[in-house]
Design an enzyme around this catalytic site. Structure first.
Site, mmCIF file in Angstrom:
data_model
loop_
_atom_site.group_PDB
_atom_site.id
_atom_site.type_symbol
_atom_site.label_atom_id
_atom_site.label_comp_id
_atom_site.label_asym_id
_atom_site.label_seq_id
_atom_site.Cartn_x
_atom_site.Cartn_y
_atom_site.Cartn_z
ATOM 1 N N GLU A 5 -6.441 -7.612 -0.788
ATOM 2 C CA GLU A 5 -6.889 -7.664 0.692
ATOM 3 C C GLU A 5 -8.068 -7.232 0.625
ATOM 4 O OE1 GLU A 5 -4.378 -5.179 3.571
ATOM 5 O OE2 GLU A 5 -2.761 -5.536 2.331
ATOM 6 N N GLU A 39 0.885 -1.260 0.002
ATOM 7 C CA GLU A 39 0.079 -0.091 0.181
ATOM 8 C C GLU A 39 0.932 1.171 -0.094
ATOM 9 O OE1 GLU A 39 -2.816 -0.278 3.303
ATOM 10 O OE2 GLU A 39 -4.131 -1.709 1.705
ATOM 11 N N GLU A 77 -2.685 -4.330 15.305
ATOM 12 C CA GLU A 77 -3.808 -4.991 14.414
ATOM 13 C C GLU A 77 -4.455 -6.112 15.100
ATOM 14 O OE1 GLU A 77 -1.821 -4.897 10.589
ATOM 15 O OE2 GLU A 77 -2.917 -3.103 10.251
ATOM 16 N N LYS A 78 -4.078 -6.401 16.308
ATOM 17 C CA LYS A 78 -4.604 -7.717 17.159
ATOM 18 C C LYS A 78 -6.056 -7.910 16.999
ATOM 19 C CE LYS A 78 -3.729 -6.162 21.755
ATOM 20 N NZ LYS A 78 -2.984 -4.865 21.416
HETATM 21 C C1 GLA Z 1 -3.918 -2.378 4.839
HETATM 22 C C2 GLA Z 1 -2.570 -3.042 5.114
HETATM 23 C C3 GLA Z 1 -2.586 -4.191 6.190
HETATM 24 C C4 GLA Z 1 -3.444 -4.134 7.181
HETATM 25 C C5 GLA Z 1 -4.662 -3.872 6.678
HETATM 26 C C6 GLA Z 1 -5.813 -3.631 8.144
HETATM 27 O O1 GLA Z 1 -4.512 -3.240 3.791
HETATM 28 O O2 GLA Z 1 -1.997 -3.336 3.754
HETATM 29 O O3 GLA Z 1 -1.077 -4.404 6.403
HETATM 30 O O4 GLA Z 1 -2.977 -3.013 7.857
HETATM 31 O O5 GLA Z 1 -4.539 -2.521 6.066
HETATM 32 O O6 GLA Z 1 -6.926 -3.341 7.274
#
Ligand code: GLA
Ligand code: GLA
Length: 747
Positions: free
Chosen positions: A323, A166, A371-372
């Site tokens: 994703e 990203e 992000e847990k």
């Molecule tokens: C993005 C990132 C991931 C994660 C997600 C969480 O898509 O690429 O690493 O952080 O967000 O929603």
């Protein structure tokens, strides 16, 4: 831009397909084994097999694990993971491991940290805490990409390179000294001559004339309003620089593995800062990430827009959903889990709109880290959970849809979207604050609800092949791009343009002589002044062909005149400009010269008389102009509609139906409220995706598309096979509450 390696000279014809070695559609997600001990990693492989995972994105955040101290490398765990995945038949989208810099790097080189516009330095502690403009960081990043590429170049699991992650998610704009240097380099390249920069930026205003490129700064926090073109160029520069960073890593990978395709995951539909249309040519396959907003009851519509935009970036080719989430995310204010069936609907909605993959962040829910609380394919609860059972079922569904791979979505409606226009539109010191995505979304939603499939395309895209072209609030447009819309109308298409469009050129200079400059002649409308409405203020607009009480609108009105022959579909009943035109329609002769609209143009017609008099006008309420034939059947007379105000949803729905009908655009099916039908087409076969977003069973005549006005169309009892159940089905098709059907229909 500093270019470290040449992107030229590569034989892209030798690049193999990203999904070589995958049977059918891809299914999987981000895999972060470095967070877990080995017994869990072994279980991961077993569970991936159980769910039918056939691809994972690996090593995205692996840098500090691979290189915990500068020059000390631990590859063993990654080697083992690659081998195990390969042994299990799982392909790998292998990352450059550069999406987060290891702590030692920013301690050693604090000069690579990015800065905010007020000079605040952003420190290590999360991810992407670096300036992509800094040559020292670039050297390290390229070095890491090179090491990964050399180590795994010949690994049989390697399917695809995943550059960074990203790009620009957290550091899309940077005001550091390195960014300032790179900005000046970019300006030298864009303008060459300083006089051209001064002209483009209008620096005669407020004594901003530059005598040297060295005097130019990125637009830092300042006393009053910044220079609009400087701000716009800074947006362009950052988007280009982020792409340049991608290219740098891509070229490094390509030199070592010329046959391996390369991509990065975009955030199309949610992020303003990257002009992804301009990135498209550099991606061997378009990959996108999409997250729904739990608080938005229409979140599936925003998902569709993002998917259609991904397809637009891909030029219509299939793309990768790289994703999304199985359930809740962790970054909204209230992170509610998804409803039963929602993951399946979300996944297949992306496939319906052209994705050949269903991938997630992430494989296994983390037990530590920021992000847990983010969902994953393997939840905290483990495999004795509804979510895991749904994941296994989804894996089965994706497998059952294998033959959909490579098929294409065909649309006859284009919705034009542009990042530079977005950047310029939302700047300060405008007549009022216009939120660009709101307008795009309003028209997109109306077409979605009609069942009309839309291609989201840049203004530079060839519009041949579209019967309906919708241009919401395209504030900034070049002459060439404006001409493309006009050519579409002259070819016979129906074109609809909304307020605050065509106002400025690429330099954000006003097009003089009356608004909306670039489209004035095409629309036959000339506006002298804007009358934005106050907060909470709304107006009524009415016309003979509008439903009874007319329509409501807010935010924007403008004082216009129309040329002879332009039909005033609606005029203002009240507000600052009673009697003035609010919605107009001009019949556009084939390839004809539309003439010019002068200051002495015809006086404003009143709604009633104009609606009866205008060429191609409505025969009366409820009878849309031109509803008789499809675009193909019509002569090449087109039309140009102008909506000079922000209509309510109901108003947008009414006008969208009229223009779609006039254009002869067929919906993919007559869809009930909350139901989505999209067709993917291959040789001799059509895959009809029918997704029921409501909590009641519905039936859909999915047999064949029929005109919107053709409410009595006989239901074609087409026999097909539901790929998800294997059953033969006929139309009308029953879709269970919250369910999805994918029917293969021979054509
Ligand atoms: C993005 C990132 C991931 C994660 C997600 C969480 O898509 O690429 O690493 O952080 O967000 O929603
Ligand atoms: C002040 C300034 C002017 C101009 C106007 C705009 O009066 O002196 O230069 O900026 O505001 O309203």
């Amino acid at each position: 831009m500093r270019r470290r390696t040449s992107p030229s000279g590569f034989d892209t014809a030798g690049i193999r397909p990203w999904n070589a070695g995958i049977d059918g559609l891809a299914f999987g997600g981000d895999y972060n084994p470095e967070q877990w001990p080995d017994d869990v990693r072994l279980e991961d492989i077993e569970l991936m097999r159980e769910a039918g995972v056939n691809i994972v994105s690996l090593a995205i955040f692996a840098w500090a694990t691979v290189e915990p101290r500068e020059g000390e490398f631990d590859w063993a765990w990654l080697d083992t993971t690659m081998d195990r995945l390969h042994a299990a038949g799982i392909r790998v989208a292998l990352a450059t491991a550069t999406a987060a810099a290891p702590p030692w790097l920013t301690r050693k080189h604090p000069e690579i940290l990015p800065q905010r516009s007020d000079g605040t330095v952003l420190h290590q502690g999360s991810r992407q805490t670096y300036s992509i403009h800094h040559p020292v960081f670039r050297d390290y990043a390229v070095g890491m990409a090179e090491r990964v590429a050399r180590r795994y170049a010949d690994h049989p699991a390697l399917a695809l390179w995943h550059v960074d992650n990203e790009i620009g998610c957290h550091n899309p704009r940077d005001w550091s000294p390195a960014a300032a240097d790179a900005f000046r380099d970019w300006l030298r390249e864009r303008y060459g001559d300083l006089d051209d920069l001064n002209e483009a930026w209008g620096t005669a205003f407020w004594s901003q004339r530059y005598g040297s490129f060295d005097d130019v700064l990125p637009p830092r926090d300042t006393t009053a309003f910044g220079n609009p073109t400087q701000l716009l160029d800074f947006d362009r520069f950052n988007s280009d620089a982020l792409l340049d960073y991608y290219r740098d890593l891509r070229d490094t990978l390509r030199e070592i593995t010329p046959h391996v395709p390369t991509t990065t995951n975009l955030m199309a539909g949610s992020h303003k800062e990257m002009d992804y249309f301009s990135w498209a040519d550099d991606l061997d396959v378009v990959a996108n990430d999409n997250y729904t907003l739990a608080a938005d009851p229409d979140r599936h519509l925003l998902l569709s827009l993002s998917a259609d935009l991904s397809r637009g970036i891909a030029g219509g080719d299939p793309w990768i959903l790289m994703e999304h989430s199985t359930s809740a995310v962790n970054w909204q204010s209230r992170n509610r889990a998804k409803q039963p069936g929602e993951m399946l609907r979300n996944s297949l909605a992306h496939v319906a709109r052209g994705s050949d993959a269903v991938m997630f962040f992430q494989w296994r829910a983390s037990k530590a880290g920021a992000e847990k609380y983010h969902s994953a394919l393997v939840p905290h609860a483990g495999t004795d959970s509804d979510l895991w059972r749904d994941v296994v079922a989804l894996g089965g569904a994706v497998k059952a849809l294998g033959e959909v791979r490579g098929s294409r979505v065909v649309a006859r409606t284009a919705l034009v979207l542009d990042w530079p226009a977005w950047w310029a539109c939302e700047q300060d010191v405008h007549p009022t604050q216009v939120q660009y995505p709101d307008q795009v979304l309003a028209w997109y939603k109306a077409l979605w609800r009609l069942g009309v499939t839309v291609d989201v395309v840049p203004p530079s895209r060839d519009l041949d092949g579209y019967d309906l072209v919708v241009v919401p609030t395209l504030y900034l447009v070049s002459d060439a791009d404006a001409a493309r819309v006009r050519a579409a109308a002259e070819r016979g298409a129906t074109v609809l343009i909304t307020y605050f469009s065509g106002i400025v050129d690429e330099n954000d200079h006003i097009r003089l002589g009356g608004y909306p400059g670039a489209y004035r002649d095409l629309l036959g409308v000339r506006t002298e002044e804007f009358f934005p409405l106050q907060e909470g203020e709304s107006v009524r607009v009415s016309g003979a062909s509008l439903p009874g009480g007319g329509l409501t609108a807010d935010l924007w009105t403008e004082k216009s005149t129309v040329t002879d022959g332009v039909e005033v579909i609606a005029a203002y009943d009240d507000g600052p400009l009673p009697g003035g035109p609010a919605i107009t329609r001009r019949t556009v002769p084939a390839g004809g010269d539309p003439g010019t609209v002068s200051a002495a143009a015809a006086p404003v017609s009143t709604a009633g008389t104009a609606a009866a008099a205008g060429p191609g006008g409505s025969a009366g309420p409820g009878v849309p102009a031109g509803s008789a034939g499809s675009a193909a059947a019509r002569s090449s007379t087109g039309s140009a509609w102008y909506v000079a105000t922000r209509l309510s949803d109901e108003g947008v729905a009414h006008i969208a139906r009229r223009v779609a009908d006039e254009a002869g655009v067929l919906p993919s099916a007559a869809v009930p409220e909350g139901v989505e039908v999209v067709r993917r087409v291959a040789d001799g076969v059509e895959f009809v995706f029918a997704i029921n977003h409501t909590d009641a069973e519905v039936t859909v005549d999915a047999g064949r598309p029929a005109p919107l006005s053709d409410t009595d169309a006989a239901l074609a009892a087409v026999v097909g096979t539901d790929l998800l159940t294997g059953e033969d089905v006929t139309s009308p098709l029953t879709i269970p509450a919250g369910g999805v059907r994918v029917v293969r229909v021979p054509v």
